[in-house]
Design a protein around this motif. Structure first.
Motif, PDB file in Angstrom:
ATOM      1  N   SER A   1      -8.609  13.289  -6.533  1.00 50.47           N
ATOM      2  CA  SER A   1      -7.604  12.415  -5.913  1.00 50.47           C
ATOM      3  C   SER A   1      -8.255  11.163  -5.349  1.00 50.47           C
ATOM      4  CB  SER A   1      -6.870  13.145  -4.780  1.00 50.47           C
ATOM      5  OG  SER A   1      -6.140  14.226  -5.281  1.00 50.47           O
ATOM      6  N   ILE A   2      -9.399  11.346  -4.716  1.00 49.37           N
ATOM      7  CA  ILE A   2     -10.124  10.207  -4.139  1.00 49.37           C
ATOM      8  C   ILE A   2     -10.543   9.243  -5.246  1.00 49.37           C
ATOM      9  CG2 ILE A   2     -12.247   9.521  -2.933  1.00 49.37           C
ATOM     10  CD1 ILE A   2     -10.072  10.739  -1.119  1.00 49.37           C
ATOM     11  N   THR A   3     -11.021   9.783  -6.358  1.00 56.27           N
ATOM     12  CA  THR A   3     -11.440   8.936  -7.476  1.00 56.27           C
ATOM     13  C   THR A   3     -10.282   8.073  -7.962  1.00 56.27           C
ATOM     14  OG1 THR A   3     -13.136  10.515  -8.136  1.00 56.27           O
ATOM     15  CG2 THR A   3     -12.405   8.940  -9.817  1.00 56.27           C
ATOM     16  N   ARG A   4      -9.113   8.688  -8.128  1.00 52.81           N
ATOM     17  CA  ARG A   4      -7.931   7.922  -8.579  1.00 52.81           C
ATOM     18  C   ARG A   4      -7.531   6.859  -7.560  1.00 52.81           C
ATOM     19  NH1 ARG A   4      -6.565  13.014 -10.263  1.00 52.81           N
ATOM     20  NH2 ARG A   4      -5.225  13.404  -8.463  1.00 52.81           N
ATOM     21  N   LEU A   5      -7.558   7.221  -6.293  1.00 49.31           N
ATOM     22  CA  LEU A   5      -7.197   6.251  -5.253  1.00 49.31           C
ATOM     23  C   LEU A   5      -8.170   5.077  -5.234  1.00 49.31           C
ATOM     24  CD1 LEU A   5      -6.167   8.713  -2.416  1.00 49.31           C
ATOM     25  CD2 LEU A   5      -4.701   6.963  -3.442  1.00 49.31           C
ATOM     26  N   ILE A   6      -9.441   5.363  -5.343  1.00 50.58           N
ATOM     27  CA  ILE A   6     -10.444   4.295  -5.350  1.00 50.58           C
ATOM     28  C   ILE A   6     -10.280   3.424  -6.587  1.00 50.58           C
ATOM     29  CG2 ILE A   6     -12.917   3.792  -5.491  1.00 50.58           C
ATOM     30  CD1 ILE A   6     -13.302   6.326  -3.714  1.00 50.58           C
ATOM     31  N   ASP A   7     -10.009   4.049  -7.732  1.00 49.62           N
ATOM     32  CA  ASP A   7      -9.757   3.274  -8.957  1.00 49.62           C
ATOM     33  C   ASP A   7      -8.618   2.274  -8.726  1.00 49.62           C
ATOM     34  OD1 ASP A   7     -11.727   4.650 -10.363  1.00 49.62           O
ATOM     35  OD2 ASP A   7     -10.308   5.963 -11.418  1.00 49.62           O
ATOM     36  N   ASN A   8      -7.532   2.746  -8.130  1.00 46.11           N
ATOM     37  CA  ASN A   8      -6.386   1.863  -7.886  1.00 46.11           C
ATOM     38  C   ASN A   8      -6.693   0.797  -6.843  1.00 46.11           C
ATOM     39  OD1 ASN A   8      -4.705   3.059  -9.800  1.00 46.11           O
ATOM     40  ND2 ASN A   8      -4.029   4.615  -8.359  1.00 46.11           N
ATOM     41  N   LEU A   9      -7.443   1.158  -5.805  1.00 45.33           N
ATOM     42  CA  LEU A   9      -7.822   0.168  -4.799  1.00 45.33           C
ATOM     43  C   LEU A   9      -8.775  -0.870  -5.386  1.00 45.33           C
ATOM     44  CD1 LEU A   9      -8.217   2.531  -1.727  1.00 45.33           C
ATOM     45  CD2 LEU A   9      -6.492   0.731  -2.000  1.00 45.33           C
ATOM     46  N   GLU A  10      -9.611  -0.457  -6.322  1.00 50.66           N
ATOM     47  CA  GLU A  10     -10.484  -1.426  -7.018  1.00 50.66           C
ATOM     48  C   GLU A  10      -9.660  -2.390  -7.865  1.00 50.66           C
ATOM     49  OE1 GLU A  10     -14.977  -0.257  -8.112  1.00 50.66           O
ATOM     50  OE2 GLU A  10     -13.490   0.977  -9.133  1.00 50.66           O
ATOM     51  N   LYS A  11      -8.655  -1.869  -8.543  1.00 47.40           N
ATOM     52  CA  LYS A  11      -7.785  -2.733  -9.356  1.00 47.40           C
ATOM     53  C   LYS A  11      -7.088  -3.779  -8.492  1.00 47.40           C
ATOM     54  CE  LYS A  11      -6.849   0.731 -12.869  1.00 47.40           C
ATOM     55  NZ  LYS A  11      -5.890   1.732 -13.348  1.00 47.40           N
ATOM     56  N   GLU A  12      -6.797  -3.434  -7.248  1.00 43.77           N
ATOM     57  CA  GLU A  12      -6.164  -4.363  -6.308  1.00 43.77           C
ATOM     58  C   GLU A  12      -7.197  -5.241  -5.599  1.00 43.77           C
ATOM     59  OE1 GLU A  12      -2.824  -4.707  -5.819  1.00 43.77           O
ATOM     60  OE2 GLU A  12      -2.527  -3.237  -7.421  1.00 43.77           O
ATOM     61  N   ALA A  13      -8.467  -5.078  -5.958  1.00 47.15           N
ATOM     62  CA  ALA A  13      -9.585  -5.839  -5.369  1.00 47.15           C
ATOM     63  C   ALA A  13      -9.713  -5.627  -3.862  1.00 47.15           C
ATOM     64  CB  ALA A  13      -9.475  -7.327  -5.706  1.00 47.15           C
ATOM     65  N   LEU A  14      -9.410  -4.403  -3.410  1.00 46.83           N
ATOM     66  CA  LEU A  14      -9.522  -4.081  -1.990  1.00 46.83           C
ATOM     67  C   LEU A  14     -10.829  -3.367  -1.662  1.00 46.83           C
ATOM     68  CD1 LEU A  14      -5.846  -2.927  -1.381  1.00 46.83           C
ATOM     69  CD2 LEU A  14      -6.882  -5.121  -0.779  1.00 46.83           C
ATOM     70  N   VAL A  15     -11.398  -2.677  -2.653  1.00 34.08           N
ATOM     71  CA  VAL A  15     -12.675  -1.977  -2.465  1.00 34.08           C
ATOM     72  C   VAL A  15     -13.538  -2.182  -3.702  1.00 34.08           C
ATOM     73  CG1 VAL A  15     -11.613  -0.186  -1.010  1.00 34.08           C
ATOM     74  CG2 VAL A  15     -11.961   0.255  -3.443  1.00 34.08           C
TER      75      VAL A  15
ATOM     76  N   LEU B   1       0.823  -1.205   0.000  1.00 41.37           N
ATOM     77  CA  LEU B   1       0.000   0.000   0.000  1.00 41.37           C
ATOM     78  C   LEU B   1       0.860   1.259   0.000  1.00 41.37           C
ATOM     79  CD1 LEU B   1      -2.575  -0.885   2.814  1.00 41.37           C
ATOM     80  CD2 LEU B   1      -2.976  -0.947   0.335  1.00 41.37           C
ATOM     81  N   THR B   2       0.345   2.317  -0.641  1.00 45.46           N
ATOM     82  CA  THR B   2       0.929   3.644  -0.484  1.00 45.46           C
ATOM     83  C   THR B   2       0.296   4.282   0.751  1.00 45.46           C
ATOM     84  OG1 THR B   2      -0.781   4.777  -1.773  1.00 45.46           O
ATOM     85  CG2 THR B   2       1.128   3.886  -3.000  1.00 45.46           C
ATOM     86  N   LYS B   3       0.890   5.361   1.239  1.00 46.31           N
ATOM     87  CA  LYS B   3       0.306   6.031   2.407  1.00 46.31           C
ATOM     88  C   LYS B   3      -1.071   6.592   2.071  1.00 46.31           C
ATOM     89  CE  LYS B   3       2.987  10.330   1.907  1.00 46.31           C
ATOM     90  NZ  LYS B   3       2.080  11.302   1.412  1.00 46.31           N
ATOM     91  N   GLU B   4      -1.265   7.002   0.834  1.00 44.89           N
ATOM     92  CA  GLU B   4      -2.570   7.520   0.418  1.00 44.89           C
ATOM     93  C   GLU B   4      -3.621   6.408   0.408  1.00 44.89           C
ATOM     94  OE1 GLU B   4       0.668  10.097  -1.008  1.00 44.89           O
ATOM     95  OE2 GLU B   4       0.284   7.986  -1.368  1.00 44.89           O
ATOM     96  N   GLN B   5      -3.247   5.250  -0.118  1.00 47.72           N
ATOM     97  CA  GLN B   5      -4.177   4.114  -0.113  1.00 47.72           C
ATOM     98  C   GLN B   5      -4.492   3.684   1.306  1.00 47.72           C
ATOM     99  OE1 GLN B   5      -1.768   1.512  -2.544  1.00 47.72           O
ATOM    100  NE2 GLN B   5      -3.146   1.752  -4.305  1.00 47.72           N
ATOM    101  N   TRP B   6      -3.477   3.643   2.145  1.00 47.57           N
ATOM    102  CA  TRP B   6      -3.687   3.269   3.543  1.00 47.57           C
ATOM    103  C   TRP B   6      -4.671   4.219   4.212  1.00 47.57           C
ATOM    104  CZ3 TRP B   6      -2.057   6.216   7.862  1.00 47.57           C
ATOM    105  CH2 TRP B   6      -2.396   5.628   9.077  1.00 47.57           C
ATOM    106  N   SER B   7      -4.555   5.518   3.931  1.00 48.01           N
ATOM    107  CA  SER B   7      -5.453   6.478   4.577  1.00 48.01           C
ATOM    108  C   SER B   7      -6.908   6.239   4.176  1.00 48.01           C
ATOM    109  CB  SER B   7      -5.028   7.916   4.280  1.00 48.01           C
ATOM    110  OG  SER B   7      -5.259   8.258   2.927  1.00 48.01           O
ATOM    111  N   ILE B   8      -7.142   5.839   2.937  1.00 51.01           N
ATOM    112  CA  ILE B   8      -8.509   5.530   2.483  1.00 51.01           C
ATOM    113  C   ILE B   8      -9.009   4.266   3.190  1.00 51.01           C
ATOM    114  CG2 ILE B   8      -9.923   4.833   0.500  1.00 51.01           C
ATOM    115  CD1 ILE B   8      -9.069   7.786   0.436  1.00 51.01           C
ATOM    116  N   LEU B   9      -8.185   3.232   3.218  1.00 48.04           N
ATOM    117  CA  LEU B   9      -8.585   1.990   3.890  1.00 48.04           C
ATOM    118  C   LEU B   9      -8.851   2.226   5.370  1.00 48.04           C
ATOM    119  CD1 LEU B   9      -6.195  -0.597   2.194  1.00 48.04           C
ATOM    120  CD2 LEU B   9      -8.643  -0.262   1.779  1.00 48.04           C
ATOM    121  N   ALA B  10      -8.033   3.064   6.002  1.00 44.88           N
ATOM    122  CA  ALA B  10      -8.217   3.339   7.435  1.00 44.88           C
ATOM    123  C   ALA B  10      -9.590   3.951   7.705  1.00 44.88           C
ATOM    124  CB  ALA B  10      -7.106   4.252   7.947  1.00 44.88           C
TER     125      ALA B  10
END
Length: 148
Positions: free
Chosen positions: A69-83, A37-46
């Motif tokens: 920024s949130i949209t991009r982070l969610i897109d990347n977290l979706e690609k990782e199948a986390l959200v 995870l990046t720190k940005e991704q971690w902050s969303i998951l938290a």
């Protein structure tokens, strides 16, 4: 008012030097433990670990980021199948963001690393001093936020 800080030291403290050092340590610990995870991704998951199924606006507000920024982070977290995004049942224009099972399963391991990093960061600091630092930063934040 007399201060123990020089202007330079105070500027360094308030401008992010400590958060930058903390984030570097956290990313080092994540990497050493196989967490990608990046720190940005971690902050969303938290946020989602506390408020699963919230809107992108809640994520933006809680992480102090803008919506793109949130949209991009969610897109990347979706690609990782986390959200995953799901339409809001009350307002179909909105998507709510939910953790997947994989995203939920990461919480314990990730938060253990976060807790270890925090413990490392505050070692040898008296709890009473930490309380004063916490209260001081809350007051600085409140002073700045009331100016808006």
């Amino acid at each position: 008012m007399e201060t123990i800080f020089t202007t330079e030291n105070l500027y360094n403290l308030l401008s992010g030097r400590i958060p930058s050092a903390f984030n570097r340590a956290l990313m080092t610990h994540f990497k050493a433990n196989g967490i990608t995870l990046t720190k940005e991704q971690w902050s969303i998951l938290a946020v989602l670990w506390k408020k699963n199924g919230c809107s992108q606006q809640v994520l933006a507000d809680d992480t102090y980021r803008d919506k793109p920024s949130i949209t991009r982070l969610i897109d990347n977290l979706e690609k990782e199948a986390l959200v995953e995004r799901r339409p809001d049942k009350n307002d179909r224009r909105l998507n709510l963001i939910f953790l997947t099972e994989k995203g939920k399963a990461m919480e314990e391991g990730v938060m253990k690393i976060v807790d270890q990093t925090v413990t490392e960061a505050v070692r040898n600091i008296d709890p009473e001093i930490l309380q004063i630092v916490r209260d001081t930063f809350i007051q600085i934040y409140n002073n700045l936020e009331t100016k808006k």
